[in-house]
Each structure stands twice: as C-alpha cells, then as structure tokens.
Design a protein around this motif. Structure first.
Motif, PDB file in Angstrom:
ATOM      1  N   UNK A 181       5.217 -29.057 -10.006  1.00  0.00           N
ATOM      2  CA  UNK A 181       5.848 -27.738  -9.971  1.00  0.00           C
ATOM      3  C   UNK A 181       4.866 -26.677 -10.455  1.00  0.00           C
ATOM      4  N   UNK A 182       4.879 -25.555  -9.783  1.00  0.00           N
ATOM      5  CA  UNK A 182       3.996 -24.442 -10.130  1.00  0.00           C
ATOM      6  C   UNK A 182       4.821 -23.166 -10.204  1.00  0.00           C
ATOM      7  N   UNK A 183       4.507 -22.341 -11.207  1.00  0.00           N
ATOM      8  CA  UNK A 183       5.130 -21.016 -11.320  1.00  0.00           C
ATOM      9  C   UNK A 183       4.031 -19.973 -11.337  1.00  0.00           C
ATOM     10  N   UNK A 184       4.210 -18.920 -10.571  1.00  0.00           N
ATOM     11  CA  UNK A 184       3.270 -17.803 -10.556  1.00  0.00           C
ATOM     12  C   UNK A 184       4.042 -16.512 -10.789  1.00  0.00           C
ATOM     13  N   UNK A 225      -2.193 -15.439  -4.252  1.00  0.00           N
ATOM     14  CA  UNK A 225      -1.488 -15.095  -5.489  1.00  0.00           C
ATOM     15  C   UNK A 225      -2.375 -15.230  -6.717  1.00  0.00           C
ATOM     16  N   UNK A 226      -3.669 -15.355  -6.500  1.00  0.00           N
ATOM     17  CA  UNK A 226      -4.579 -15.462  -7.634  1.00  0.00           C
ATOM     18  C   UNK A 226      -4.412 -16.729  -8.435  1.00  0.00           C
ATOM     19  N   UNK A 230       8.609 -13.753 -11.486  1.00  0.00           N
ATOM     20  CA  UNK A 230       8.170 -15.142 -11.582  1.00  0.00           C
ATOM     21  C   UNK A 230       8.704 -15.929 -10.394  1.00  0.00           C
ATOM     22  N   UNK A 231       7.828 -16.659  -9.719  1.00  0.00           N
ATOM     23  CA  UNK A 231       8.193 -17.454  -8.552  1.00  0.00           C
ATOM     24  C   UNK A 231       7.864 -18.909  -8.825  1.00  0.00           C
ATOM     25  N   UNK A 232       8.828 -19.798  -8.633  1.00  0.00           N
ATOM     26  CA  UNK A 232       8.632 -21.228  -8.868  1.00  0.00           C
ATOM     27  C   UNK A 232       8.691 -21.983  -7.556  1.00  0.00           C
ATOM     28  N   UNK A 233       7.914 -23.077  -7.472  1.00  0.00           N
ATOM     29  CA  UNK A 233       7.888 -23.848  -6.235  1.00  0.00           C
ATOM     30  C   UNK A 233       7.494 -25.289  -6.509  1.00  0.00           C
ATOM     31  N   UNK A 238       7.165 -25.587  -1.369  1.00  0.00           N
ATOM     32  CA  UNK A 238       8.580 -25.430  -1.014  1.00  0.00           C
ATOM     33  C   UNK A 238       9.264 -24.661  -2.135  1.00  0.00           C
ATOM     34  N   UNK A 239       9.766 -23.502  -1.800  1.00  0.00           N
ATOM     35  CA  UNK A 239      10.464 -22.662  -2.773  1.00  0.00           C
ATOM     36  C   UNK A 239      11.973 -22.811  -2.599  1.00  0.00           C
ATOM     37  N   UNK A 240      12.695 -22.147  -3.473  1.00  0.00           N
ATOM     38  CA  UNK A 240      14.149 -22.177  -3.366  1.00  0.00           C
ATOM     39  C   UNK A 240      14.661 -21.457  -2.134  1.00  0.00           C
ATOM     40  N   UNK A 241      13.774 -20.694  -1.481  1.00  0.00           N
ATOM     41  CA  UNK A 241      14.189 -19.954  -0.292  1.00  0.00           C
ATOM     42  C   UNK A 241      13.933 -20.719   1.007  1.00  0.00           C
ATOM     43  N   UNK A 242      13.284 -21.891   0.861  1.00  0.00           N
ATOM     44  CA  UNK A 242      12.899 -22.628   2.068  1.00  0.00           C
ATOM     45  C   UNK A 242      13.360 -24.080   1.974  1.00  0.00           C
TER      46      UNK A 242
END
Length: 246
Positions: free
Chosen positions: A93-96, A132-133, A102-105, A117-121
């Motif tokens: 899991x990665x958060x940026x 996203x650096x 904050x976006x988690x995936x 894969x995010x919560x939107x997909x």
C-alpha cells in the motif's frame, strides 16, 4: 586530660573516609578518567555493512517508509508499506499527497512496471510514479540503488548510546548522507543537500529502523522519513495483476 572515647574515634575516622571518597569521585569527574572512549568510526562502518549483508541475503523483505506529514503545498510520498524482494519487486500500500489531498492505493511493482488500484477503480492500471513525485516502491528494494545502500554510504559516523526495545538492546549510530545518495531512491530529494540519518541496530547487527531527515522537497521545510527493513528467509513471488487498464 579527658581521652576521647572509642565511639568518638570511630565517628571521626568515618568522616575522614567519607571526605576522601568524595574527593576521589570529584577528581575522577573533573579529569574524565572514567569516560568511555568514543566508538571507532571504522568499527561502526563494519556494523552497518553487516546489517546490509543481512538485508542482501534475505529471501524477502518487509519494508515501510513513512513520514508523519508533508509540508503544505508539497506533492510527494506519505508512506509505502508492503513486501518485496531483490528482483526488485514490491506489493503493498502506498499513500501520496497531491493538491493537499492524501491518496491511498494498492500497488504492485514488478518488471519495471507499476500497477495501481485506488478506491475509485475496480482494476489495476499502469501508473507513472514520477507524476506524483513518488518513487517506484520496487526501487526501494533494488540491491544496487535501493534504500539499503545508505548503510554503506554514510559519512561522519558516531555512536549515540543504547536503548531498549522490549528485550532487545539497540545501538544508535548517527551520520550524514549526501543528497545524491538519497535522490537515487527518492527522486524529489535535493541531490546537492545533506541529510541526517540515525540507525538503530540490534546486538546481532540487524537494522531495527532508521530515520532520515533533510531537504526531500525543493523549497519546503526539511522532512523526516522513518524506514524499516525486516529481512525474512521466506521467499515471496510477485507477479503483475491479471486485469489491468491503461
């Protein structure tokens, strides 16, 4: 003339002995005669090399790299946590942080490709982490350029005491890292800057954790990341997701 009784004589002798002991302690404190010698930087470097050897020999690694927060306006890595190997490959899991959000995936990184894969997909899609650096998390485990290489590329080594973590006695080793070293695994780092690092090693020279502080993001305050790399003799197989988009 009255002669001093035995009790008086004993009391006088005890006072004299106490004064002599206090004087000896004061003299020792002033001269530093009991101070322990500073740890030899070469010996500390050997301990860090031994810690890297444990990581290099591992079948797999549990990895966590995280900071409590990023400076306002910064786009970059908040945390990465998962498991991987020296292929290099990673899943976890990665958060940026981007645009103050904050976006988690869930991520899988293998064969130089990153899938997210995010919560939107509902499916994994290919993704470019540089947008996203953030680093490719598999790159953290690369034996040649990954985060473990800092163990043998640290300057100004010094010992900074011991502490307990449960039943374990840990030795703290401090030092500095050139920015170009840090930028190899976290590309937003200022390659011309200097970073402060603190390692904690077990008595068996295994890395318990490390903190790295410095100019990770241009024009922002220094950021501190905490790193954990835990070696395992259990192999892990990581493959690309079957369903991908993009």
């Amino acid at each position: 003339m009255r002669r001093p009784d035995a009790c008086h004589t004993v009391r006088v002798r005890l006072r004299v002995l106490a004064l002599a002991a206090a004087a000896a302690l004061l003299s020792s404190a002033c001269t530093g005669g009991d101070d322990e010698p500073a740890a030899d930087p070469a010996a500390l470097a050997e301990r860090l090399s031994a810690a890297k050897a444990v990581i290099d020999a591992a079948e797999s690694l549990d990895v966590a790299l995280a900071t409590n927060e990023l400076p306002r306006g910064v786009t970059g890595l908040l945390s990465a946590e998962g498991r991987g190997n020296a292929d290099p490959a990673f899943e976890g899991d990665v958060s940026v942080v981007a645009g103050g959000t904050s976006l988690a995936a869930e991520v899988v990184s293998v064969d130089d490709e990153l899938f997210v894969k995010t919560g939107f997909s509902p499916v994994f899609v290919r993704f470019d982490p540089e947008s996203l650096g953030a680093p490719d998390p598999a790159g953290l485990l690369d034996p040649d350029t990954g985060v473990a290489t800092i163990l043998e590329r640290t300057d100004d080594l010094a010992e900074d005491g011991q502490s307990r973590d449960g039943d374990d006695v840990l030795t703290t080793i401090t030092g500095t890292l050139a920015g170009e070293v840090v930028a190899e695994f976290l590309p937003t780092a200022d390659a011309t800057g200097t970073f402060q690092v603190r390692y904690r090693l077990t008595e068996d020279d295994e890395l318990r954790d490390a903190t790295i502080a410095g100019p990770f993001y241009e024009g922002a305050d220094d950021v501190t990341y905490r790193l954990q790399l835990t070696a395992s003799d259990e192999p892990v197989t990581i493959t690309a997701p079957e369903r991908t988009g993009g």
